[in-house]
Motif scaffolding. Structure first.
Motif, PDB file in Angstrom:
ATOM      1  N   GLY A 118      -7.777   1.211   5.166  1.00  0.00           N
ATOM      2  CA  GLY A 118      -6.877   1.714   6.186  1.00  0.00           C
ATOM      3  C   GLY A 118      -6.271   0.701   7.134  1.00  0.00           C
ATOM      4  N   GLY A 119      -6.167  -0.534   6.776  1.00  0.00           N
ATOM      5  CA  GLY A 119      -5.442  -1.484   7.601  1.00  0.00           C
ATOM      6  C   GLY A 119      -6.287  -2.412   8.439  1.00  0.00           C
ATOM      7  N   ASP A 120      -5.598  -3.370   9.048  1.00  0.00           N
ATOM      8  CA  ASP A 120      -6.185  -4.374   9.935  1.00  0.00           C
ATOM      9  C   ASP A 120      -7.184  -5.259   9.199  1.00  0.00           C
ATOM     10  OD1 ASP A 120      -4.585  -3.225  11.801  1.00  0.00           O
ATOM     11  OD2 ASP A 120      -6.182  -2.232  12.898  1.00  0.00           O
ATOM     12  N   TYR A 121      -6.643  -6.097   8.312  1.00  0.00           N
ATOM     13  CA  TYR A 121      -7.482  -6.898   7.416  1.00  0.00           C
ATOM     14  C   TYR A 121      -7.769  -8.300   7.900  1.00  0.00           C
ATOM     15  CZ  TYR A 121      -5.866  -3.056   4.639  1.00  0.00           C
ATOM     16  OH  TYR A 121      -5.579  -1.799   4.220  1.00  0.00           O
ATOM     17  N   GLY A 122      -6.953  -8.828   8.778  1.00  0.00           N
ATOM     18  CA  GLY A 122      -7.131 -10.211   9.173  1.00  0.00           C
ATOM     19  C   GLY A 122      -7.479 -10.365  10.629  1.00  0.00           C
ATOM     20  N   ASP A 123      -7.555 -11.603  11.044  1.00  0.00           N
ATOM     21  CA  ASP A 123      -7.823 -11.916  12.440  1.00  0.00           C
ATOM     22  C   ASP A 123      -6.525 -11.846  13.224  1.00  0.00           C
ATOM     23  OD1 ASP A 123     -10.536 -12.390  12.180  1.00  0.00           O
ATOM     24  OD2 ASP A 123     -10.200 -14.443  11.507  1.00  0.00           O
ATOM     25  N   GLU A 124      -6.502 -10.976  14.236  1.00  0.00           N
ATOM     26  CA  GLU A 124      -5.389 -10.949  15.187  1.00  0.00           C
ATOM     27  C   GLU A 124      -4.017 -11.066  14.534  1.00  0.00           C
ATOM     28  OE1 GLU A 124      -6.015 -10.336  18.364  1.00  0.00           O
ATOM     29  OE2 GLU A 124      -8.144 -10.382  17.934  1.00  0.00           O
ATOM     30  N   MET A 125      -3.350 -10.013  14.341  1.00  0.00           N
ATOM     31  CA  MET A 125      -1.973  -9.989  13.868  1.00  0.00           C
ATOM     32  C   MET A 125      -1.745 -10.892  12.653  1.00  0.00           C
ATOM     33  SD  MET A 125      -0.944  -7.741  15.911  1.00  0.00           S
ATOM     34  CE  MET A 125       0.794  -7.603  15.741  1.00  0.00           C
ATOM     35  N   ASP A 126      -2.595 -10.803  11.679  1.00  0.00           N
ATOM     36  CA  ASP A 126      -2.476 -11.583  10.456  1.00  0.00           C
ATOM     37  C   ASP A 126      -1.215 -11.157   9.710  1.00  0.00           C
ATOM     38  OD1 ASP A 126      -2.838 -13.052   8.194  1.00  0.00           O
ATOM     39  OD2 ASP A 126      -4.705 -12.093   7.597  1.00  0.00           O
ATOM     40  N   THR A 127      -0.342 -12.089   9.435  1.00  0.00           N
ATOM     41  CA  THR A 127       0.903 -11.740   8.762  1.00  0.00           C
ATOM     42  C   THR A 127       0.827 -11.937   7.254  1.00  0.00           C
ATOM     43  OG1 THR A 127       1.771 -13.961   9.144  1.00  0.00           O
ATOM     44  CG2 THR A 127       2.316 -12.258  10.776  1.00  0.00           C
ATOM     45  N   ASP A 128      -0.234 -12.495   6.749  1.00  0.00           N
ATOM     46  CA  ASP A 128      -0.343 -12.770   5.321  1.00  0.00           C
ATOM     47  C   ASP A 128      -1.034 -11.605   4.610  1.00  0.00           C
ATOM     48  OD1 ASP A 128      -0.384 -13.842   2.828  1.00  0.00           O
ATOM     49  OD2 ASP A 128      -1.460 -15.662   3.383  1.00  0.00           O
ATOM     50  N   THR A 129      -0.288 -10.511   4.420  1.00  0.00           N
ATOM     51  CA  THR A 129      -0.892  -9.334   3.792  1.00  0.00           C
ATOM     52  C   THR A 129      -1.256  -9.585   2.333  1.00  0.00           C
ATOM     53  OG1 THR A 129       1.311  -8.464   3.315  1.00  0.00           O
ATOM     54  CG2 THR A 129       0.232  -7.702   5.338  1.00  0.00           C
ATOM     55  N   ALA A 130      -0.526 -10.455   1.664  1.00  0.00           N
ATOM     56  CA  ALA A 130      -0.851 -10.768   0.268  1.00  0.00           C
ATOM     57  C   ALA A 130      -2.226 -11.425   0.182  1.00  0.00           C
ATOM     58  CB  ALA A 130       0.216 -11.665  -0.342  1.00  0.00           C
ATOM     59  N   ALA A 131      -2.527 -12.297   1.119  1.00  0.00           N
ATOM     60  CA  ALA A 131      -3.845 -12.939   1.135  1.00  0.00           C
ATOM     61  C   ALA A 131      -4.940 -11.925   1.448  1.00  0.00           C
ATOM     62  CB  ALA A 131      -3.869 -14.077   2.154  1.00  0.00           C
ATOM     63  N   SER A 132      -4.653 -10.982   2.338  1.00  0.00           N
ATOM     64  CA  SER A 132      -5.631  -9.948   2.667  1.00  0.00           C
ATOM     65  C   SER A 132      -5.915  -9.074   1.456  1.00  0.00           C
ATOM     66  CB  SER A 132      -5.119  -9.076   3.822  1.00  0.00           C
ATOM     67  OG  SER A 132      -4.936  -9.847   4.981  1.00  0.00           O
ATOM     68  N   GLU A 133      -4.856  -8.675   0.763  1.00  0.00           N
ATOM     69  CA  GLU A 133      -5.026  -7.863  -0.449  1.00  0.00           C
ATOM     70  C   GLU A 133      -5.830  -8.639  -1.492  1.00  0.00           C
ATOM     71  OE1 GLU A 133      -2.400  -5.687  -3.941  1.00  0.00           O
ATOM     72  OE2 GLU A 133      -1.451  -7.179  -2.665  1.00  0.00           O
ATOM     73  N   ALA A 134      -5.498  -9.909  -1.677  1.00  0.00           N
ATOM     74  CA  ALA A 134      -6.203 -10.736  -2.660  1.00  0.00           C
ATOM     75  C   ALA A 134      -7.688 -10.868  -2.295  1.00  0.00           C
ATOM     76  CB  ALA A 134      -5.548 -12.118  -2.752  1.00  0.00           C
ATOM     77  N   ARG A 135      -7.974 -11.004  -1.017  1.00  0.00           N
ATOM     78  CA  ARG A 135      -9.367 -11.156  -0.582  1.00  0.00           C
ATOM     79  C   ARG A 135     -10.167  -9.887  -0.873  1.00  0.00           C
ATOM     80  NH1 ARG A 135     -11.376 -13.576   5.230  1.00  0.00           N
ATOM     81  NH2 ARG A 135     -13.519 -13.900   4.592  1.00  0.00           N
TER      82      ARG A 135
ATOM     83  N   ARG B 175      -1.022  -0.750   5.444  1.00  0.00           N
ATOM     84  CA  ARG B 175      -0.857  -1.710   6.534  1.00  0.00           C
ATOM     85  C   ARG B 175      -1.235  -1.049   7.845  1.00  0.00           C
ATOM     86  NH1 ARG B 175       3.952  -3.801   9.621  1.00  0.00           N
ATOM     87  NH2 ARG B 175       5.055  -2.018   8.765  1.00  0.00           N
ATOM     88  N   GLY B 176      -1.989  -1.767   8.650  1.00  0.00           N
ATOM     89  CA  GLY B 176      -2.385  -1.294   9.967  1.00  0.00           C
ATOM     90  C   GLY B 176      -1.636  -2.008  11.072  1.00  0.00           C
ATOM     91  N   LYS B 177      -1.989  -1.691  12.281  1.00  0.00           N
ATOM     92  CA  LYS B 177      -1.332  -2.230  13.473  1.00  0.00           C
ATOM     93  C   LYS B 177      -1.378  -3.761  13.528  1.00  0.00           C
ATOM     94  CE  LYS B 177      -1.744  -2.076  18.507  1.00  0.00           C
ATOM     95  NZ  LYS B 177      -2.437  -1.434  19.618  1.00  0.00           N
ATOM     96  N   HIS B 178      -2.457  -4.346  13.060  1.00  0.00           N
ATOM     97  CA  HIS B 178      -2.635  -5.793  13.163  1.00  0.00           C
ATOM     98  C   HIS B 178      -2.253  -6.543  11.892  1.00  0.00           C
ATOM     99  CE1 HIS B 178      -5.402  -4.270  16.345  1.00  0.00           C
ATOM    100  NE2 HIS B 178      -4.709  -5.170  17.013  1.00  0.00           N
ATOM    101  N   ASP B 179      -1.515  -5.887  11.013  1.00  0.00           N
ATOM    102  CA  ASP B 179      -1.087  -6.531   9.771  1.00  0.00           C
ATOM    103  C   ASP B 179       0.420  -6.727   9.796  1.00  0.00           C
ATOM    104  OD1 ASP B 179      -3.712  -6.324   8.661  1.00  0.00           O
ATOM    105  OD2 ASP B 179      -3.303  -4.225   8.215  1.00  0.00           O
ATOM    106  N   GLY B 180       0.856  -7.851   9.253  1.00  0.00           N
ATOM    107  CA  GLY B 180       2.285  -8.099   9.154  1.00  0.00           C
ATOM    108  C   GLY B 180       2.880  -7.351   7.981  1.00  0.00           C
ATOM    109  N   GLU B 181       4.190  -7.349   7.915  1.00  0.00           N
ATOM    110  CA  GLU B 181       4.855  -6.737   6.772  1.00  0.00           C
ATOM    111  C   GLU B 181       4.674  -7.662   5.580  1.00  0.00           C
ATOM    112  OE1 GLU B 181       8.846  -5.376   7.416  1.00  0.00           O
ATOM    113  OE2 GLU B 181       8.430  -5.017   9.532  1.00  0.00           O
TER     114      GLU B 181
END
Length: 186
Positions: free
Chosen positions: A76-93, A114-120
């Motif tokens: 449900g979103g918010d995968y990285g540290d503070e406003m992480d814009t690299d959603t591809a890296a989050s998905e890969a992780r 994508r959650g509030k703290h994830d980039g497009e």
């Protein structure tokens, strides 16, 4: 401290989900009835490596339980540290963690919004209905249901449009006699 409390609550919820997973499998074995789909949900990995380590630890416990591979994962979103814009890296992780525990786990059985703290970014699920054999998932991207709906001029309108689209989808499913459960993930 707040981070410790959050991690404790996340771990507690994960254990509760694991218990439900085990109980549904035990019920199926005991009664001979098919169990409900085994789904794992998670979100808010903002704690970085610690949050991913906790999730990986939970996956390890699930793998040791001999109750099989979950039918799907809903993130449900918010995968990285503070406003992480690299959603591809989050998905890969996330997929790397799943593949490490379950071999080649299909992305088709994983919903990642994508959650509030994830980039497009590409690769994440967009707003709409995803169908599976035993259940349905209506996903809502953060852009379609932003926070600040009371203080941002266009947010309230966007939220109303998204709510209407969800209502229309659920009405269509009901009118068609759909019997599978519908999970709403945002």
């Amino acid at each position: 401290d707040r981070m410790t409390v959050r991690r404790f609550i996340s771990l507690l919820l994960s254990c509760l989900l694991l218990l439900c997973f085990i109980m549904s499998s035990a019920y199926a074995e005991e009664t001979g009835e098919e169990a409900y789909p085994a789904l794992v949900t998670a979100s808010d990995f903002q704690g970085g490596d610690g949050a991913y380590s906790n999730f990986d630890e939970m996956l390890g416990e699930m793998a040791l339980s001999d109750h099989g591979i979950p039918d799907g994962f809903l993130f449900g979103g918010d995968y990285g540290d503070e406003m992480d814009t690299d959603t591809a890296a989050s998905e890969a992780r996330l997929m790397t963690l799943l593949n490490a525990r379950y071999g080649s786990y299909s992305r088709e059985n994983v919903v990642i919004v994508r959650g509030k703290h994830d980039g497009e970014g590409s690769g994440l699920d967009v707003t709409g209905l995803r169908t599976f054999d035993d259940y349905l998932v209506y996903t809502i991207d953060y852009a379609d249901f932003p926070d600040g709906q009371y203080w941002r001029a266009n947010a309230a309108t966007k939220v109303k449009q998204t709510a209407q689209a969800l209502k229309d989808c659920l009405t269509e499913l009901a009118e068609a006699g759909e019997r599978r459960p519908v999970f709403v993930l945002s």
